[in-house]
Design a protein around this motif. Structure first.
Motif, PDB file in Angstrom:
ATOM      1  N   GLU A 197       0.835  -1.207   0.000  1.00 15.10           N
ATOM      2  CA  GLU A 197       0.000   0.000   0.000  1.00 15.10           C
ATOM      3  C   GLU A 197       0.870   1.257   0.000  1.00 15.10           C
ATOM      4  O   GLU A 197       1.769   1.419   0.826  1.00 15.10           O
ATOM      5  N   GLU A 215      -5.114  -7.434  -4.572  1.00 19.52           N
ATOM      6  CA  GLU A 215      -4.845  -6.706  -3.342  1.00 19.52           C
ATOM      7  C   GLU A 215      -3.345  -6.475  -3.199  1.00 19.52           C
ATOM      8  O   GLU A 215      -2.519  -7.175  -3.779  1.00 19.52           O
ATOM      9  N   ASN A 216      -2.989  -5.468  -2.394  1.00 15.09           N
ATOM     10  CA  ASN A 216      -1.584  -5.168  -2.142  1.00 15.09           C
ATOM     11  C   ASN A 216      -0.854  -6.384  -1.598  1.00 15.09           C
ATOM     12  O   ASN A 216      -1.309  -7.022  -0.643  1.00 15.09           O
ATOM     13  N   GLY A 272      -8.432  -0.993  -2.521  1.00 19.06           N
ATOM     14  CA  GLY A 272      -8.979  -2.280  -2.160  1.00 19.06           C
ATOM     15  C   GLY A 272     -10.477  -2.327  -2.359  1.00 19.06           C
ATOM     16  O   GLY A 272     -11.124  -1.336  -2.660  1.00 19.06           O
ATOM     17  N   ARG A 307      -9.483  -9.597  -8.706  1.00 14.43           N
ATOM     18  CA  ARG A 307      -9.187  -8.781  -7.537  1.00 14.43           C
ATOM     19  C   ARG A 307      -7.695  -8.850  -7.235  1.00 14.43           C
ATOM     20  O   ARG A 307      -7.147  -9.934  -7.104  1.00 14.43           O
ATOM     21  N   GLN A 312      -0.565  -9.336  -2.627  1.00 10.29           N
ATOM     22  CA  GLN A 312      -1.179 -10.645  -2.821  1.00 10.29           C
ATOM     23  C   GLN A 312      -0.425 -11.385  -3.921  1.00 10.29           C
ATOM     24  O   GLN A 312      -0.378 -10.933  -5.050  1.00 10.29           O
ATOM     25  N   ARG A 361      -8.379  -7.703   6.650  1.00  5.85           N
ATOM     26  CA  ARG A 361      -7.727  -7.261   5.424  1.00  5.85           C
ATOM     27  C   ARG A 361      -8.707  -7.355   4.282  1.00  5.85           C
ATOM     28  O   ARG A 361      -9.431  -8.334   4.160  1.00  5.85           O
ATOM     29  N   ARG A 362      -8.740  -6.355   3.441  1.00  7.95           N
ATOM     30  CA  ARG A 362      -9.618  -6.338   2.289  1.00  7.95           C
ATOM     31  C   ARG A 362      -8.882  -6.868   1.074  1.00  7.95           C
ATOM     32  O   ARG A 362      -7.842  -6.347   0.702  1.00  7.95           O
ATOM     33  N   TRP A 363      -9.428  -7.874   0.463  1.00 13.54           N
ATOM     34  CA  TRP A 363      -8.856  -8.403  -0.766  1.00 13.54           C
ATOM     35  C   TRP A 363      -9.696  -7.878  -1.902  1.00 13.54           C
ATOM     36  O   TRP A 363     -10.845  -8.252  -2.057  1.00 13.54           O
ATOM     37  N   GLY A 364      -9.077  -7.004  -2.751  1.00 16.32           N
ATOM     38  CA  GLY A 364      -9.869  -6.370  -3.798  1.00 16.32           C
ATOM     39  C   GLY A 364      -9.404  -6.728  -5.159  1.00 16.32           C
ATOM     40  O   GLY A 364      -8.446  -7.440  -5.344  1.00 16.32           O
TER      41      GLY A 364
END
Length: 284
Positions: free
Chosen positions: A15, A196-197, A239, A194, A199, A281-284
Motif C-alpha cells: 500500500e 490486493e496489495n 482495495g 481482484r 497478494q 484485510r480487504r482483498w480487492g
C-alpha cells in the motif's frame, strides 16, 4: 519445464501513501506531491509479511530473479519482500503503472502516481540500495523511462508485449514480478480479477500468455470471495470491500526486518507504524 515456460510469482506492490487520498486528489494531474508515491507504513508491513511468508515456504520454488517496476512503491516492495534471497533485482520500465481507465484521454498530463523519477534520484535513494540491484535497463536510454502523458491502449499493450518477450528470453525459469494493479490485470486478462496489495499470484508464463496457476496467502484465511462482474481497472491501488480476510496478528516490522534482509534497516524506520493486533484485510 522448457526454457520458454516460466513460473512466476506476480505481486502487486504494498500500500502506497497515495492510497490514503481520495480519488479526486489522486486523479488531479497538478498534485505533484503524489508523484512516484512511496510505500506507507502499512505497505512496508505488507511487504515484510510477504518476505516472512517466502522465508517460511510460501512458494514451492526458488526465485532466481526479481523483476520490478521502477516506480518507488514497487521497487521498495521488491527489495523488502525478496531482497533477502540475494538474487538480482532488476527494475524494468515496461511494467510501470498506467493511468486507470476513465482518468483522461491519451496525450493529457499523466496521473501523478504514474510519473517516475530520474535514475540518478533512484540510485541516490537509500531505500533502494541493495548490492544485487541491476540498473542496466534504466541506463540504456537518455529519455525518461516513464511517460509524462497518458498512454494509448496500443502503447500500453506494446510495452507489455515487449516485456513478455524480454522475460521469455531470460535464462531464469522461476521469477518474481512486482508491479501494479492495472499491470497485473492487463497481464492476466481475467475479468473482475481482484488484486490486493502484496497478494501473490502463481502463474505459468509462456510469452504473452499468462495462466493463473494458483493464489497464495500470507498466513490468511479467506472467509468470503465472491466473483465480480465488473473490472476494477478504473480503481488502481484501491482495495475492495467485497472480500474479507481475517489474519493472525502481524509480527512487528522491527522483528521482520531483522529476519528478512540485512538491508531492511535502510528501508524501514522507526515510524513504520506496524500493527500487532488481529486485523481485517480487504482483498480487492
Amino acid at each position: 519445464m522448457s526454457r520458454s515456460m516460466k513460473k512466476v510469482v506476480l505481486v502487486r506492490h504494498g500500500e502506497s501513501i497515495a492510497q490514503g487520498f481520495s480519488r479526486k486528489q489522486r486523479w488531479t494531474a497538478e498534485n505533484s506531491f503524489l508523484c512516484d508515491a512511496e510505500l506507507g507504513s502499512t505497505g512496508q508491513a505488507q511487504a515484510l509479511e510477504l518476505c516472512d511468508g517466502v522465508r517460511h515456504g510460501l512458494l514451492d520454488f526458488d526465485v532466481e530473479l526479481v523483476v520490478c517496476s521502477p516506480l518507488t512503491r514497487a521497487f521498495q516492495t521488491a527489495i523488502l519482500a525478496f531482497g533477502h534471497l540475494g538474487v538480482t533485482v532488476l527494475p524494468h520500465p515496461g511494467i510501470r503503472e498506467l493511468a486507470p481507465r476513465g482518468y483522461g484521454k491519451p496525450g493529457l498530463p499523466q496521473q501523478p502516481e504514474c510519473t517516475g523519477r530520474d535514475v540518478s534520484d533512484l540510485q541516490a535513494d537509500a531505500r533502494l540500495q541493495l548490492p544485487s540491484v541491476d540498473w542496466s535497463l534504466l541506463q540504456e536510454s537518455p529519455q525518461p523511462w516513464w511517460s509524462n502523458v497518458v498512454e494509448t491502449q496500443e502503447n500500453v499493450e506494446q510495452r507489455l508485449d515487449d516485456f513478455c518477450t524480454w522475460l521469455s528470453l531470460r535464462p531464469e525459469e522461476s521469477v518474481a514480478v512486482v508491479c501494479h494493479f492495472n499491470v497485473v490485470q492487463h497481464l492476466l486478462r481475467i475479468r473482475g480479477l481482484r488484486v490486493e496489495n502484496c497478494q501473490p499470484f502463481i502463474c505459468r508464463v509462456m510469452g504473452r500468455l499468462w495462466s493463473l496457476h494458483e493464489e497464495r496467502e500470507t498466513g490468511s484465511k479467506v472467509l468470503q470471495q465472491s466473483p465480480s462482474e465488473v473490472t476494477n481497472e478504473s480503481r488502481p491501488d484501491q482495495g475492495s470491500n467485497t472480500a474479507l480476510v481475517v489474519e493472525a496478528p502481524v509480527p512487528a516490522v522491527q522483528q521482520q526486518k531483522e529476519e528478512c534482509s540485512p538491508a531492511l534497516h535502510a528501508q524501514v524506520g522507526d515510524s513504520s507504524g506496524s500493527k500487532t493486533g488481529a486485523r481485517v484485510r480487504r482483498w480487492g
